[in-house]
Motif scaffolding. Structure first.
Motif, PDB file in Angstrom:
ATOM      1  N   PRO A   1      65.938  39.101 -34.055  1.00 22.61           N
ATOM      2  CA  PRO A   1      66.860  39.097 -33.790  1.00 22.61           C
ATOM      3  C   PRO A   1      67.322  38.380 -35.013  1.00 22.61           C
ATOM      4  CG  PRO A   1      66.121  38.901 -31.448  1.00 22.61           C
ATOM      5  CD  PRO A   1      64.844  39.496 -32.478  1.00 22.61           C
ATOM      6  N   ALA A   2      68.398  38.843 -35.337  1.00 28.53           N
ATOM      7  CA  ALA A   2      69.271  38.891 -36.915  1.00 28.53           C
ATOM      8  C   ALA A   2      69.559  36.910 -36.668  1.00 28.53           C
ATOM      9  CB  ALA A   2      70.631  39.151 -37.405  1.00 28.53           C
ATOM     10  N   ASN A   3      68.910  36.699 -37.994  1.00 27.36           N
ATOM     11  CA  ASN A   3      69.404  35.189 -38.777  1.00 27.36           C
ATOM     12  C   ASN A   3      68.485  34.187 -37.889  1.00 27.36           C
ATOM     13  OD1 ASN A   3      71.274  36.083 -40.678  1.00 27.36           O
ATOM     14  ND2 ASN A   3      73.278  36.412 -38.656  1.00 27.36           N
ATOM     15  N   SER A   4      67.968  34.111 -37.276  1.00 24.90           N
ATOM     16  CA  SER A   4      66.881  33.874 -36.628  1.00 24.90           C
ATOM     17  C   SER A   4      65.386  33.362 -37.171  1.00 24.90           C
ATOM     18  CB  SER A   4      66.690  34.147 -34.286  1.00 24.90           C
ATOM     19  OG  SER A   4      66.026  33.108 -34.675  1.00 24.90           O
ATOM     20  N   GLU A   5      65.465  32.245 -37.550  1.00 25.69           N
ATOM     21  CA  GLU A   5      63.755  32.298 -37.907  1.00 25.69           C
ATOM     22  C   GLU A   5      62.782  32.163 -37.316  1.00 25.69           C
ATOM     23  OE1 GLU A   5      61.914  30.145 -42.473  1.00 25.69           O
ATOM     24  OE2 GLU A   5      63.841  29.409 -41.180  1.00 25.69           O
ATOM     25  N   SER A   6      63.674  31.364 -35.594  1.00 24.27           N
ATOM     26  CA  SER A   6      61.832  31.041 -35.289  1.00 24.27           C
ATOM     27  C   SER A   6      62.066  32.464 -34.440  1.00 24.27           C
ATOM     28  CB  SER A   6      62.990  30.490 -34.481  1.00 24.27           C
ATOM     29  OG  SER A   6      64.221  30.526 -33.485  1.00 24.27           O
ATOM     30  N   ALA A   7      62.950  33.725 -34.750  1.00 26.49           N
ATOM     31  CA  ALA A   7      62.848  34.492 -33.654  1.00 26.49           C
ATOM     32  C   ALA A   7      61.197  34.828 -34.987  1.00 26.49           C
ATOM     33  CB  ALA A   7      63.589  35.656 -33.461  1.00 26.49           C
ATOM     34  N   LEU A   8      61.935  35.228 -36.093  1.00 20.54           N
ATOM     35  CA  LEU A   8      60.923  35.980 -36.868  1.00 20.54           C
ATOM     36  C   LEU A   8      59.862  35.607 -36.885  1.00 20.54           C
ATOM     37  CD1 LEU A   8      59.853  37.577 -39.152  1.00 20.54           C
ATOM     38  CD2 LEU A   8      60.927  36.330 -40.505  1.00 20.54           C
ATOM     39  N   LEU A   9      59.048  33.622 -36.742  1.00 17.64           N
ATOM     40  CA  LEU A   9      58.014  33.462 -36.578  1.00 17.64           C
ATOM     41  C   LEU A   9      57.083  33.839 -35.538  1.00 17.64           C
ATOM     42  CD1 LEU A   9      58.994  29.732 -37.192  1.00 17.64           C
ATOM     43  CD2 LEU A   9      56.928  30.587 -38.773  1.00 17.64           C
ATOM     44  N   LYS A  10      57.804  34.176 -34.015  1.00 15.40           N
ATOM     45  CA  LYS A  10      57.475  34.931 -33.185  1.00 15.40           C
ATOM     46  C   LYS A  10      56.824  36.013 -33.269  1.00 15.40           C
ATOM     47  CE  LYS A  10      59.813  31.506 -29.772  1.00 15.40           C
ATOM     48  NZ  LYS A  10      61.244  31.623 -29.096  1.00 15.40           N
ATOM     49  N   ALA A  11      57.825  36.568 -34.119  1.00 13.88           N
ATOM     50  CA  ALA A  11      57.327  38.045 -34.251  1.00 13.88           C
ATOM     51  C   ALA A  11      56.219  37.748 -35.254  1.00 13.88           C
ATOM     52  CB  ALA A  11      58.591  38.859 -35.001  1.00 13.88           C
ATOM     53  N   VAL A  12      56.188  37.666 -36.288  1.00 10.80           N
ATOM     54  CA  VAL A  12      54.858  37.474 -37.229  1.00 10.80           C
ATOM     55  C   VAL A  12      53.690  36.756 -36.630  1.00 10.80           C
ATOM     56  CG1 VAL A  12      54.720  36.504 -39.158  1.00 10.80           C
ATOM     57  CG2 VAL A  12      56.431  37.592 -39.267  1.00 10.80           C
ATOM     58  N   ALA A  13      54.083  35.730 -35.314  1.00  7.10           N
ATOM     59  CA  ALA A  13      53.156  35.369 -34.799  1.00  7.10           C
ATOM     60  C   ALA A  13      52.028  36.159 -33.474  1.00  7.10           C
ATOM     61  CB  ALA A  13      53.184  33.978 -33.853  1.00  7.10           C
ATOM     62  N   ASN A  14      52.935  38.124 -33.838  1.00  7.78           N
ATOM     63  CA  ASN A  14      52.186  38.793 -32.793  1.00  7.78           C
ATOM     64  C   ASN A  14      51.376  39.807 -33.746  1.00  7.78           C
ATOM     65  OD1 ASN A  14      52.549  38.007 -29.461  1.00  7.78           O
ATOM     66  ND2 ASN A  14      54.232  37.623 -30.795  1.00  7.78           N
ATOM     67  N   GLN A  15      52.218  40.125 -34.731  1.00  5.91           N
ATOM     68  CA  GLN A  15      52.286  41.420 -35.903  1.00  5.91           C
ATOM     69  C   GLN A  15      52.390  41.174 -36.581  1.00  5.91           C
ATOM     70  OE1 GLN A  15      54.192  43.754 -32.511  1.00  5.91           O
ATOM     71  NE2 GLN A  15      55.213  45.198 -34.609  1.00  5.91           N
TER      72      GLN A  15
END
Length: 252
Positions: A206-220
């Motif tokens: 999701p755009a402009n969401s650092e929290s979403a990026l954190l969740k993505a990076v936590a998985n892969q």
């Protein structure tokens, strides 16, 4: 400064066409070194600049060969489906290099195909997580063969389109089979015929969401594009580490 330039030329294997070109490059080198040293002296910062292989390039030249990401905005195309990692618990730290999911640092050279390197790195990572095997895949296959749409080799491209190509192509071959040349060439069907890793889909964070990026990076490992047009990006270390801030990121 002349002696520093001579040593730098040896270190990075730089050879100029003639004395006029050498004088012009020295003037650029001198200006860049002075900027780097002034920046590093000017108070504490979260990072330092370094005299790297781009020290004799103007920022315009650097951008022309390194900023190949094509950001394309399509009105109304934002995804409305749920984010698959929405409910992920984020650990205090995650370094996919330590998990064996990141290949050694690669160099795109004087070719604006950062989009291919980014897409390949993410594919290498998810393949390792799925199979336990870390394989260096071919960026050159994308540069040469993924040319039917917005992706145009050294002239730039988009990671989403690279993922679509990988899916349609049923995978990529290895770096060893189809080595990187840092230049556009004709697609070599023989080299590209041996697929060793593929993906079945992809999803935009999701755009402009650092929290979403954190969740993505936590998985892969994820594929990212960074606007590196600023002068400082020209002289940062090969691995960009944004430390002493919350959250901190390491991007190769």
């Amino acid at each position: 400064m002349l002696e520093r330039h001579e040593k730098w030329m040896v270190q990075f294997g730089r050879v100029y066409a003639d004395e006029a070109e050498k004088e012009r490059r020295f003037a650029i080198f001198k200006t860049n070194v002075e900027y780097i040293e002034m920046f590093n002296r000017d108070g504490p910062k979260t990072y330092q600049l370094g005299i790297n292989g781009f020290a004799d390039l103007t920022n315009e030249e650097f951008r022309a060969t390194r900023n190949g990401y094509k950001h394309i905005f399509h009105p109304g195309s934002s995804r409305t489906s749920s984010f698959r990692h929405e409910n992920t618990s984020v650990p205090s730290s995650m370094d996919w290099r330590q998990k064996g999911a990141v290949t050694p640092i690669k160099d795109q050279g004087q070719c604006g195909c950062c989009w291919a390197f980014s897409a390949v790195a993410a594919t290498e990572g998810i393949h390792q997580l799925s199979t336990g095997k870390l394989i260096s895949l071919s960026e050159q296959e994308l540069v040469d063969c993924d040319t039917g749409g917005e992706d145009q080799g050294c002239e730039g491209g988009l990671m989403d389109n690279a993922f679509k190509f990988i899916i349609h192509n049923q995978g990529l071959t290895t770096e060893a089979q189809y080595p990187y040349q840092a230049a556009d060439s004709t697609c070599n069907a023989d080299k590209a015929s041996s697929h060793v890793a593929t993906i079945t889909g992809y999803e935009d964070v999701p755009a402009n969401s650092e929290s979403a990026l954190l969740k993505a990076v936590a998985n892969q490992p994820v594929s990212v594009a960074i606007d590196a047009s600023g002068t400082n990006f020209q002289f940062i270390p090969v691995v960009y580490s944004q430390e002493n801030v919350e959250p901190s990121w390491i991007m190769g």
